[in-house]
Each structure stands twice: as structure tokens, then as C-alpha cells.
Scaffold this motif. Sequence first.
Motif, PDB file in Angstrom:
ATOM      1  N   LEU A 136     -24.984  -7.892  33.083  1.00  0.00           N
ATOM      2  CA  LEU A 136     -24.932  -6.943  33.978  1.00  0.00           C
ATOM      3  C   LEU A 136     -23.542  -6.863  34.571  1.00  0.00           C
ATOM      4  O   LEU A 136     -22.921  -5.738  35.214  1.00  0.00           O
ATOM      5  CB  LEU A 136     -25.812  -7.222  35.111  1.00  0.00           C
ATOM      6  N   SER A 137     -22.615  -7.893  34.610  1.00  0.00           N
ATOM      7  CA  SER A 137     -21.359  -8.049  35.079  1.00  0.00           C
ATOM      8  C   SER A 137     -20.287  -7.172  34.148  1.00  0.00           C
ATOM      9  O   SER A 137     -19.669  -6.346  34.400  1.00  0.00           O
ATOM     10  CB  SER A 137     -20.788  -9.398  35.012  1.00  0.00           C
ATOM     11  N   GLU A 138     -20.948  -7.288  32.559  1.00  0.00           N
ATOM     12  CA  GLU A 138     -20.039  -6.592  31.679  1.00  0.00           C
ATOM     13  C   GLU A 138     -20.484  -4.844  31.765  1.00  0.00           C
ATOM     14  O   GLU A 138     -19.731  -3.958  31.496  1.00  0.00           O
ATOM     15  CB  GLU A 138     -20.426  -6.907  30.230  1.00  0.00           C
ATOM     16  N   ARG A 139     -21.698  -4.674  32.239  1.00  0.00           N
ATOM     17  CA  ARG A 139     -21.928  -3.205  32.334  1.00  0.00           C
ATOM     18  C   ARG A 139     -22.035  -2.706  33.894  1.00  0.00           C
ATOM     19  O   ARG A 139     -22.681  -1.538  34.326  1.00  0.00           O
ATOM     20  CB  ARG A 139     -23.733  -3.251  31.998  1.00  0.00           C
ATOM     21  N   LYS A 140     -21.433  -3.319  34.615  1.00  0.00           N
ATOM     22  CA  LYS A 140     -21.768  -2.959  36.314  1.00  0.00           C
ATOM     23  C   LYS A 140     -21.071  -1.461  36.512  1.00  0.00           C
ATOM     24  O   LYS A 140     -21.409  -1.057  37.464  1.00  0.00           O
ATOM     25  CB  LYS A 140     -20.783  -3.915  36.980  1.00  0.00           C
ATOM     26  N   ASP A 141     -20.192  -1.079  35.701  1.00  0.00           N
ATOM     27  CA  ASP A 141     -19.929   0.395  35.949  1.00  0.00           C
ATOM     28  C   ASP A 141     -20.426   1.243  35.238  1.00  0.00           C
ATOM     29  O   ASP A 141     -20.114   2.556  35.190  1.00  0.00           O
ATOM     30  CB  ASP A 141     -18.247   0.409  35.825  1.00  0.00           C
ATOM     31  N   GLN A 142     -21.413   0.765  34.146  1.00  0.00           N
ATOM     32  CA  GLN A 142     -22.139   1.923  33.435  1.00  0.00           C
ATOM     33  C   GLN A 142     -23.332   2.520  34.110  1.00  0.00           C
ATOM     34  O   GLN A 142     -24.063   1.947  35.174  1.00  0.00           O
ATOM     35  CB  GLN A 142     -22.574   1.185  32.167  1.00  0.00           C
ATOM     36  N   LEU A 143     -23.881   3.733  33.930  1.00  0.00           N
ATOM     37  CA  LEU A 143     -25.024   4.250  34.418  1.00  0.00           C
ATOM     38  C   LEU A 143     -26.040   3.479  33.985  1.00  0.00           C
ATOM     39  O   LEU A 143     -26.384   3.192  32.845  1.00  0.00           O
ATOM     40  CB  LEU A 143     -25.000   5.834  34.091  1.00  0.00           C
ATOM     41  N   ALA A 144     -26.930   3.115  34.879  1.00  0.00           N
ATOM     42  CA  ALA A 144     -28.297   2.334  34.830  1.00  0.00           C
ATOM     43  C   ALA A 144     -29.150   3.312  33.577  1.00  0.00           C
ATOM     44  O   ALA A 144     -29.719   2.723  32.806  1.00  0.00           O
ATOM     45  CB  ALA A 144     -29.157   2.493  36.016  1.00  0.00           C
ATOM     46  N   GLY A 145     -29.127   4.646  33.632  1.00  0.00           N
ATOM     47  CA  GLY A 145     -29.757   5.157  32.639  1.00  0.00           C
ATOM     48  C   GLY A 145     -29.163   5.189  31.263  1.00  0.00           C
ATOM     49  O   GLY A 145     -30.073   5.404  30.105  1.00  0.00           O
ATOM     50  N   ASN A 146     -28.039   4.562  31.013  1.00  0.00           N
ATOM     51  CA  ASN A 146     -27.489   4.201  29.685  1.00  0.00           C
ATOM     52  C   ASN A 146     -27.722   2.936  29.100  1.00  0.00           C
ATOM     53  O   ASN A 146     -27.323   2.360  28.196  1.00  0.00           O
ATOM     54  CB  ASN A 146     -25.995   4.449  29.777  1.00  0.00           C
ATOM     55  N   LEU A 147     -28.558   1.947  30.097  1.00  0.00           N
ATOM     56  CA  LEU A 147     -28.812   0.850  29.566  1.00  0.00           C
ATOM     57  C   LEU A 147     -29.945   0.480  28.608  1.00  0.00           C
ATOM     58  O   LEU A 147     -30.547   1.460  28.467  1.00  0.00           O
ATOM     59  CB  LEU A 147     -29.233  -0.249  30.757  1.00  0.00           C
ATOM     60  N   SER A 148     -29.870  -0.549  28.099  1.00  0.00           N
ATOM     61  CA  SER A 148     -31.323  -0.797  26.917  1.00  0.00           C
ATOM     62  C   SER A 148     -32.455  -0.894  28.088  1.00  0.00           C
ATOM     63  O   SER A 148     -32.451  -1.307  29.006  1.00  0.00           O
ATOM     64  CB  SER A 148     -30.940  -1.662  25.825  1.00  0.00           C
ATOM     65  N   GLY A 149     -33.653  -0.984  27.385  1.00  0.00           N
ATOM     66  CA  GLY A 149     -34.665  -1.459  28.104  1.00  0.00           C
ATOM     67  C   GLY A 149     -34.811  -2.549  28.695  1.00  0.00           C
ATOM     68  O   GLY A 149     -34.840  -3.193  29.866  1.00  0.00           O
ATOM     69  N   GLY A 150     -34.047  -3.591  27.820  1.00  0.00           N
ATOM     70  CA  GLY A 150     -34.090  -5.109  28.378  1.00  0.00           C
ATOM     71  C   GLY A 150     -32.976  -5.085  29.561  1.00  0.00           C
ATOM     72  O   GLY A 150     -33.356  -6.236  30.301  1.00  0.00           O
ATOM     73  N   GLU A 151     -31.926  -4.575  29.356  1.00  0.00           N
ATOM     74  CA  GLU A 151     -30.856  -4.375  30.452  1.00  0.00           C
ATOM     75  C   GLU A 151     -31.534  -3.636  31.781  1.00  0.00           C
ATOM     76  O   GLU A 151     -31.138  -4.381  32.737  1.00  0.00           O
ATOM     77  CB  GLU A 151     -29.484  -3.704  30.060  1.00  0.00           C
ATOM     78  N   GLN A 152     -32.266  -2.872  31.549  1.00  0.00           N
ATOM     79  CA  GLN A 152     -32.809  -2.009  32.826  1.00  0.00           C
ATOM     80  C   GLN A 152     -33.622  -3.307  33.372  1.00  0.00           C
ATOM     81  O   GLN A 152     -33.729  -3.297  34.758  1.00  0.00           O
ATOM     82  CB  GLN A 152     -33.487  -0.879  32.397  1.00  0.00           C
ATOM     83  N   GLN A 153     -34.521  -3.973  32.684  1.00  0.00           N
ATOM     84  CA  GLN A 153     -35.132  -4.955  33.416  1.00  0.00           C
ATOM     85  C   GLN A 153     -34.741  -5.940  33.927  1.00  0.00           C
ATOM     86  O   GLN A 153     -34.926  -6.432  35.036  1.00  0.00           O
ATOM     87  CB  GLN A 153     -36.337  -5.586  32.114  1.00  0.00           C
ATOM     88  N   MET A 154     -33.639  -6.368  33.564  1.00  0.00           N
ATOM     89  CA  MET A 154     -32.454  -7.367  34.044  1.00  0.00           C
ATOM     90  C   MET A 154     -32.141  -6.831  35.427  1.00  0.00           C
ATOM     91  O   MET A 154     -32.209  -7.403  36.343  1.00  0.00           O
ATOM     92  CB  MET A 154     -31.292  -7.578  33.242  1.00  0.00           C
ATOM     93  N   LEU A 155     -31.616  -5.357  35.373  1.00  0.00           N
ATOM     94  CA  LEU A 155     -31.479  -4.808  36.531  1.00  0.00           C
ATOM     95  C   LEU A 155     -32.348  -4.876  37.689  1.00  0.00           C
ATOM     96  O   LEU A 155     -32.160  -5.129  38.720  1.00  0.00           O
ATOM     97  CB  LEU A 155     -30.681  -3.295  36.416  1.00  0.00           C
ATOM     98  N   ALA A 156     -33.711  -4.431  37.308  1.00  0.00           N
ATOM     99  CA  ALA A 156     -34.601  -4.286  38.182  1.00  0.00           C
ATOM    100  C   ALA A 156     -34.918  -5.710  38.803  1.00  0.00           C
ATOM    101  O   ALA A 156     -35.092  -5.794  39.887  1.00  0.00           O
ATOM    102  CB  ALA A 156     -36.146  -3.995  37.325  1.00  0.00           C
ATOM    103  N   LEU A 157     -34.737  -7.024  37.962  1.00  0.00           N
ATOM    104  CA  LEU A 157     -35.158  -8.089  38.665  1.00  0.00           C
ATOM    105  C   LEU A 157     -33.733  -8.491  39.463  1.00  0.00           C
ATOM    106  O   LEU A 157     -33.997  -9.197  40.412  1.00  0.00           O
ATOM    107  CB  LEU A 157     -35.452  -9.185  37.400  1.00  0.00           C
TER     108      LEU A 157
END
Length: 247
Positions: A136-157
Motif C-alpha cells: 500500500l505504501s508503494e501504491r499510495k498515489d494510485q487510484l483505489a479502483g486501479n488496485l487488484s482485488g487483493g490490494e483493495q482488500q488490504m486497503l479495506a482492512l
Amino acid sequence: MSDPLKTAESNLLLQVKDLAFSYGRIEALRSISLQVAKGEVVAVVGANGAGKTTLLRILSALIPPRSGDVVVLGQQVQLASAHKLAQSGLLHIPEGRGTLQSLTVLDNLRIAYDIRPSAQSFDEALGEVYEKFPKLSERKDQLAGNLSGGEQQMLALARAMVNKPELLLLDEPSLGLSPLMVAEAYRTLRTLKGEGLSILLVEQNVKLALRFSDRAYVLRQGKIVRQGLSEELLQDPGFVNHYLGTH
């Protein structure tokens, strides 16, 4: 059947009595009664269409019940708004992760923190998130909609980590994830559980839910048909055969 939890009402974060809800003539929930105490993890398990998601939507004041008494964090849901409940300490992570797709990872976390600021600063909370989820640190400036399903679950938690809710409503956290990501999600949930977070978990994966929770309710066609301590349910051959598909 009596509820196995015997506790003072003052220790309850959630109390539901005789809840009913209908979509037109279709009864989605019928006389539902359940409760969650402080520090407890409770699962609601059942097949798709059993009414699990409808239950969580009512508990977070997204839709009104037809009848019954629902008290969340000391507030009557019928008289509360979703925003007010969130400020009081309720966090609902819906099926599909519930991230704000058009905002960045960092903005999603900032909003989660601002809804319910704590004594911990946002930067401190963010540091804990990035330590747990380096991606998530690596992806911090990316749009949440562009994350993979697993990364979106990380963000949710991660939202739960920075929000520090009193009660977490969690809808199908394993849905659509690889076995590896499911294991990672539940590792994070066990950490939150170990910190004393109270959780109401909805899952189709019965065995996974029972292994994680303290107690469970079985929902079938809108009605609770079984309840008990999760460990006892797992050790009951009749329950395992009937609900886990081995019979």
C-alpha cells in the motif's frame, strides 16, 4: 433456542431483537435476534441469498428495518444516520471492499482517519499500515479502483487500522480472493482481534468463519436456524455434515 452469551446489556455493542425486513412481498429477514459484546468476534454464516448482507446494511443504517429493535453502540438504528454511527465507532466494510474507487490509496486512508480521529496522529497510523502492508505504501498515489482485488482488500482492512472502530461489520472478506490473499486478510483480522476489536463477520466460507470467531449464528432463508460457540459447532459432526457439504 437461548443465546449462549450471558452478559450485561451495558457490555453489548450490538443488540438485535425480532428484526424483520422485506423486499416487497419477499421476506428477507424473519425475527432475527443476535448480539455482539465488547471484545467479541461473532460470525453470521449462510448461503448466498440467506439475508446476510441485508442484515449488515440495516445495522449500519443504510436501509430501515420493517420491524424489530436494533441498538448499535447505544443508538437506535431507526433514529440514527450512517454517518452518525460511523462517528460513534461503527465501521462497515461491505462486500466488494467498499473503497472509494476514484480516490487514491492515501486519500482513502485519510478519510477513514478523519471520520474518527484518535489520540494517535494520522502519520503514526499510516506508518503502522505501511509496516503491515508495504504494497500500500508503494501504491499510495494510485487510484483505489486501479488496485487488484487483493490490494483493495488490504486497503479495506487498512481503513480499520487507522479508523480504530468500536465495532467492525465485515461482509465476505474472502470473496473473490486467492487462497494466499485470504490467508493474508485473516492474519490481519487476527491481529485486530488480538487488539480487542469487536467484529461481526458475514461469510459464506463456514469453516473459515468458525475457526476465526468466538460464536456463530447460522442464517437460512432469512431466519436464524442454529447458533452456538464456534468451536462447538465445528466439533459437531451433524453440523459439519449438514453445513459444510460432507453429507
